[in-house]
Design an enzyme around this catalytic site. Structure first.
Site, PDB file in Angstrom:
ATOM      1  N   ASP A  36     -22.982  10.813  81.233  1.00  0.00           N
ATOM      2  CA  ASP A  36     -24.301  11.122  80.678  1.00  0.00           C
ATOM      3  C   ASP A  36     -24.295  12.496  79.993  1.00  0.00           C
ATOM      4  OD1 ASP A  36     -27.014  10.823  80.193  1.00  0.00           O
ATOM      5  OD2 ASP A  36     -27.553  10.493  82.286  1.00  0.00           O
TER       6      ASP A  36
ATOM      7  N   ASP B 296     -32.910   4.553  77.352  1.00  0.00           N
ATOM      8  CA  ASP B 296     -33.551   4.611  78.671  1.00  0.00           C
ATOM      9  C   ASP B 296     -34.728   3.657  78.744  1.00  0.00           C
ATOM     10  OD1 ASP B 296     -31.960   6.279  80.076  1.00  0.00           O
ATOM     11  OD2 ASP B 296     -33.104   8.096  79.669  1.00  0.00           O
TER      12      ASP B 296
HETATM   13  C1  DGJ Z   1     -30.465   9.635  81.758  1.00  0.00           C
HETATM   14  C2  DGJ Z   1     -29.858   8.267  81.694  1.00  0.00           C
HETATM   15  O1  DGJ Z   1     -30.089   7.694  80.462  1.00  0.00           O
HETATM   16  C3  DGJ Z   1     -30.414   7.429  82.839  1.00  0.00           C
HETATM   17  O2  DGJ Z   1     -29.938   6.117  82.760  1.00  0.00           O
HETATM   18  C4  DGJ Z   1     -30.041   8.074  84.137  1.00  0.00           C
HETATM   19  O3  DGJ Z   1     -28.650   8.034  84.281  1.00  0.00           O
HETATM   20  C5  DGJ Z   1     -30.549   9.502  84.175  1.00  0.00           C
HETATM   21  N1  DGJ Z   1     -30.146  10.250  83.023  1.00  0.00           N
HETATM   22  C6  DGJ Z   1     -30.063  10.201  85.414  1.00  0.00           C
HETATM   23  O4  DGJ Z   1     -30.372  11.519  85.415  1.00  0.00           O
END
Ligand code: DGJ
Length: 746
Positions: free
Chosen positions: A478, A548
Site C-alpha cells: 500500500d 477503495d
Molecule cells: C488503503 C487501502 O486501499 C485499503 O484497502 C486498506 O488496505 C487501507 N489502506 C489500510 O490502511
C-alpha cells in the site's frame, strides 16, 4: 524487417502488418516526423509528406531560406532553443547557462529484440523475433552531449515503444525536462480521452475536443495518482468503442508525469508524455547518463475496444512478469472491511474458517498487525508483529491459516512512517520534508525518503525478515499519501532536483530485490485504492487494488474506465458488505459478484456475520469464478455500453478461440415502464451456434443462438415486469444485473 532504413533518403520506416511509423533526417540533422498510422507500402522516399511552408514571423534555421522553420516542422524529439516555440520534448542547460542546443544525427543501430531499461520498468520480449529496435544517436557537436532515441516495433502488436537516453560526454549538463517521447500529428481533428477522478472514483472516462493551446493531465503527487492516469488517447470524433481510428499513449512510470496534447495555431497536434518537468532537475557530470521512462504508443482502427485489447495483451503478457503472470489468480478474503484495526487471532481464524467454507483460497491480513497500530496514528515504519493481537507472531497465524487449507497474505506500507514510531524517533531526518519547517501529514503519516539508498536498504531488511519468518504467499503493498513538501535532508542541492525520480527508482529497486528473493509471492499494488494503478507498477505487481470504493454500482464505472488500458487480470475486485462502507448503498449480492467477477475476485466483509443463505450463494459464486476465471483473466474484453452515458451498461469477455464468453449487463435504477433494450454482442464467431445461459439466480434464460444473431440482431435484455407487476426472479429492481455464459456448440 520491421525497421527499414533508406540510406539515400535517410528515412526510417518502422512497420509490421498493421502499422507504419516513418521519420527522416531533416536538413539541419534533426529527425523530422513523417507518419504514424495504418500500414503504408514501403517506398524509398516519403519526403513529400514533410511540409515546408512559410508562416508568419517564423524563426528560420538557414539564412536566405524562409521555409525551414522548426516552429512549423513536425519533429521526433523537439528541443527548446532551436526556433520551435511549442512545448519541447526536452530542455537542458550547459554550465555557462546556455540552453541552446543543436542535436544532429550521428549514427544509428538496428537490432532484433528489445533491451531493458536500467532500474526502470519496461515492456519486454521473450524472444528476439518478437520485435526490432532502432537506436538513433544524435549529438550536439559543440558540447559532445549525445541523445539516443529508442524505438521498438513489435511484430505482432500495433505498438511502438519510445524512450530517450542522454549521455553527457565532456562537460556538466543539467536536464530541465526530458520527456519519454513526442508525436507531431498533421491535424487537430481529435478528441482527447483521459481517465480522471479522485479517491473512490478513479479512472472515470472523460472526453474533450482538442482546441488551440495545451490540454494536459498530470501528477505532481509523487504517485501516478487518483486524479489522472498516465494515459491519454487521441481519437477521431467518429470513433466509438467498436470502430474508428485512435492513438493511445501510456507511460510506464509510477511517479509525477505530464501527458499533453498541444494544438498549434496551424492545426498541428503535438502529443508528449514523460516525467513532469516542474520538480525535475537532473544534473549530470561528464560520463553520466539519464534514461527516461518508456512511452507506449498503440494505434487502432478498431475503435477504443481495439486499442484497449492491444494494451491488455501487451501489458498482461509483456509487461507483467514472474510466476503469477499467466496463472489464475487466487480468490481471496481481505479482513480490512471486515474488522478494520479491531482484530485478534481468534477473530481472524473464525473469518478464515468461514472463508474456507465458501471456497476462498487466500486469506489476506490487512493493516493493523504491527507495532501498536490500533488506528491510523502510529507504527508505520515499525515492521514487528503486535504480539498482543497475534501471540506467536505471523508464523503461528499463517500456519494456522495454512492448516485450514488457505494461503496466507499480508499488507505492508513500506514507504511510510508515523511520527509515533521507533523508526521516526531514531531517524527523523528520513522523512521526505524539510524538517526545519512545519510539514504536512496526510492520514497522520509521512513519506520516507526512498531517494536515499540507506533508507531503502533499511526497509528492505525489515520486510525481508518478515517474509522469511512466515509462509507468506501474497503481499498487498500500500501507499497512502501524496508528496507535499519534498526535501531530502542532508543531501546537496543537486540531489534535490533528482529526489522525486530517485524515490520512484528506490521503490522499483525494493520491489526488484524482493521479487528476486521471493519469486513465488504474488504482489498486489495499492495506493489508497487506485492511486498507483499504472503500467510501471504492473511490471512488479501483476495485480492492483482498483479502488477503495467497493460499491458495486460505483465499481461498474471504475472498472469500465480502468479497462481502457489495464487487463482484467490486473484489477483487484471484491464483494463487500451491503450497505456498502463507502457509499452506504444497498446492492443485491448477485450484482456485487457480477461486477467483481470481472477482475481478480475476492471478498472483503465479515463472513462471520453472514446468513447461511448468503454463504450458500457465495459458495456458488466461488465455484462459478473458479470455473470461469481463466476466460475472464485471459480472454478478450469488450465494452458494449457505457455506464457514463446510460442507466444501463454492458461488457463481455470472449476466449481467444471464441468458444466461450461471459456477458454482463448492469442497470442502475429500475425505470417505470422500461423501454425495450437489445445489446449487440461482439467477438463471437458469426457462424457458430452458442448455448446462452443465464448465470444469475436460480432460473433464467437458456437458449441457443448463432453468433450472427447475437452480434447483429442482439440479445434482448428487456425488463419482463410491466412496472406495476413485479415478476418473481432477480432481474428487476434497482441495481439489477444479469450474467450470461455462452459456449459454442460445434
Ligand atoms: C488503503 C487501502 O486501499 C485499503 O484497502 C486498506 O488496505 C487501507 N489502506 C489500510 O490502511
Amino acid at each position: 524487417m520491421p525497421v527499414i532504413f533508406h540510406e539515400k533518403t535517410k528515412e526510417f520506416h518502422l512497420c509490421n502488418g498493421e502499422i507504419s511509423y516513418i521519420f527522416g533526417i531533416l536538413a539541419n540533422g534533426q529527425p523530422g516526423h513523417i507518419y504514424y498510422g495504418k500500414r503504408l507500402t514501403d517506398r524509398e522516399d516519403f519526403g513529400y509528406m514533410t511540409e515546408y511552408a512559410m508562416r508568419d514571423m517564423a524563426p528560420c534555421a538557414f539564412e536566405g531560406n524562409t521555409s525551414f522553420s522548426l516552429e512549423h516542422l513536425k519533429q521526433e524529439y523537439p528541443a527548446y532553443g532551436s526556433g520551435d516555440m511549442r512545448f519541447p520534448a526536452f530542455e537542458l542547460e550547459y554550465e555557462n547557462g546556455s540552453r541552446t542546443v543543436d542535436f544532429q544525427y550521428k549514427e544509428h543501430a538496428i537490432y532484433k529484440g528489445k533491451k531493458g531499461l536500467e532500474g526502470l520498468p519496461a515492456v519486454y520480449v521473450e524472444n528476439e523475433e518478437e520485435a526490432e529496435t532502432l537506436e538513433l544517436t544524435l549529438e550536439d557537436p559543440l558540447t559532445g552531449v549525445q541523445m539516443i532515441l529508442f524505438y521498438t516495433i513489435f511484430e505482432e502488436y500495433p505498438v511502438i515503444t519510445r524512450s530517450t537516453c542522454f549521455c553527457c560526454k565532456k562537460e556538466r549538463v543539467t536536464l530541465l525536462n526530458a520527456m519519454s517521447g513526442c508525436l507531431d500529428l498533421p491535424d487537430k481533428d481529435y478528441e482527447m480521452v483521459e481517465l480522471a477522478g479522485a479517491w473512490s472514483r478513479e479512472r472515470h472516462v472523460k472526453v474533450r475536443g482538442l482546441e488551440y493551446g495545451i490540454q494536459s493531465i498530470y501528477s505532481l503527487r509523487g504517485c501516478s495518482s487518483h486524479q489522472f492516469n498516465p494515459f491519454l488517447a487521441l481519437k477521431r470524433t467518429n470513433t466509438d468503442e467498436h470502430s474508428g481510428e485512435v492513438i493511445g499513449a501510456g507511460l510506464v512510470y509510477s511517479g509525477d508525469f505530464l501527458a499533453q496534447a498541444e494544438v498549434d495555431n496551424f492545426d498541428v497536434t503535438r502529443l508528449i508524455m514523460g516525467i513532469h518537468p516542474n520538480e525535475f532537475r537532473w544534473e549530470m557530470e561528464a560520463g553520466e547518463k539519464f534514461q527516461t521512462p518508456e512511452m507506449v504508443l498503440v494505434y487502432s482502427e478498431n475503435g477504443l475496444n481495439g486499442m484497449s485489447q492491444v494494451f491488455h495483451r501487451l501489458y498482461r503478457t509483456r509487461l507483467a512478469r514472474g510466476k503469477w503472470r499467466d496463472r489464475e489468480r487466487p480468490i481471496l478474503i481481505n479482513n480490512w472491511e471486515a474488522t478494520y484495526f479491531d482484530f485478534h487471532e481468534e477473530k481472524l481464524l473464525k473469518l478464515a474458517e468461514k472463508a474456507r467454507e465458501i471456497g476462498v483460497e487466500l486469506f489476506v491480513l490487512d493493516d493493523g498487525w504491527f507495532g501498536k497500530r490500533n488506528d491510523a496514528t502510529s507504527s508505520l515504519g515499525d515492521w514487528r508483529v503486535n504480539e498482543e493481537k497475534l501471540p506467536g507472531g505471523l508464523k503461528r497465524l499463517a500456519e494456522k491459516i495454512n492448516a485450514l487449507g488457505l494461503d496466507f497474505g499480508l499488507w505492508i506500507e513500506p514507504e511510510m512512517v508515523n511520527k509515533d514510531s521507533d523508526l521516526y524517533r531514531a531517524h527523523p531526518d528520513w522523512v521526505f520534508a524539510d524538517i526545519r519547517r512545519n510539514y504536512c501529514h496526510s492520514r497522520n503519516q509521512y513519506v520516507l525518503d526512498f531517494s536515499k539508498k540507506e533508507v531503502v536498504d533499511y526497509i528492505h531488511g525489515q520486510i525481508r525478515k518478515i517474509l522469511k519468518e512466515a509462509p507468506i504467499a501474497y503481499i498487498k503493498w500500500d501507499m497512502n499519501r501524496s508528496f507535499s513538501e519534498v526535501f531530502s535532508n542532508g543531501m546537496d542541492r543537486a540531489h534535490q532536483g533528482k529526489a522525486r525520480h530517485q524515490y520512484i527508482l528506490g521503490v522499483y529497486d525494493l520491489y526488484e530485490r524482493l521479487l528476486r528473493e521471493f519469486p513465488d509471492i504474488l504482489f498486489e499494488s495499492c495506493a489508497s485504492g487506485g492511486a498507483r494503478f499504472d503500467p510501471g507498477m504492473l511490471y512488479y505487481a501483476p495485480q492492483a487494488w482498483t479502488s477503495d470504493d467497493t460499491d458495486a454500482v460505483e465499481r461498474i464505472k471504475i472498472q469500465y474506465g480502468t479497462s481502457y488500458v489495464y487487463p482484467l487480470s490486473s484489477m483487484g475486485s471484491h464483494v463487500s458488505a451491503s450497505p456498502n462502507h463507502q457509499i452506504f448503498r444497498d446492492t443485491p449480492i448477485y450484482t456485487r459478484a457480477n461486477v467483481a467477477y470481472f477482475g481478480t475476485f475476492g471478498y472483503e466483509l465479515d463472513l462471520t456475520e453472514a446468513a447461511e443463505e448468503e454463504l450458500r450463494i457465495m459458495r456458488q459464486q466461488t465455484e462459478f469464478m473458479k470455473k470461469h476465471r481463466k476466460l475472464i483473466q485471459k480472454g478478450i474484453f469488450y465494452r458494449l455500453k457505457s455506464p457514463f452515458e446510460h442507466n444501463s451498461s454492458a461488457w463481455m469477455v470472449v476466449s481467444e478461440d471464441r468458444r466461450e464468453a461471459l456477458f454482463a449487463y448492469f442497470r442502475v435504477l429500475q425505470p417505470p415502464q422500461a423501454g425495450f433494450e437489445r445489446i449487440r454482442l461482439s467477438g463471437l464467431n458469426a457462424e457458430w451456434k452458442y448455448r446462452v445461459k443465464e448465470e444469475t439466480g436460480e432460473s433464467g434464460y437458456e437458449g441457443e443462438h448463432y453468433g450472427d444473431e447475437l452480434m447483429y440482431a442482439g440479445l434482448s435484455l428487456s425488463d419482463q415486469s410491466s412496472g406495476l407487476v413485479k415478476i418473481a426472479g432477480d432481474h428487476q429492481g434497482d441495481y439489477m444485473s444479469r450474467l450470461l455464459s455462452l459456449s459454442a456448440i460445434i
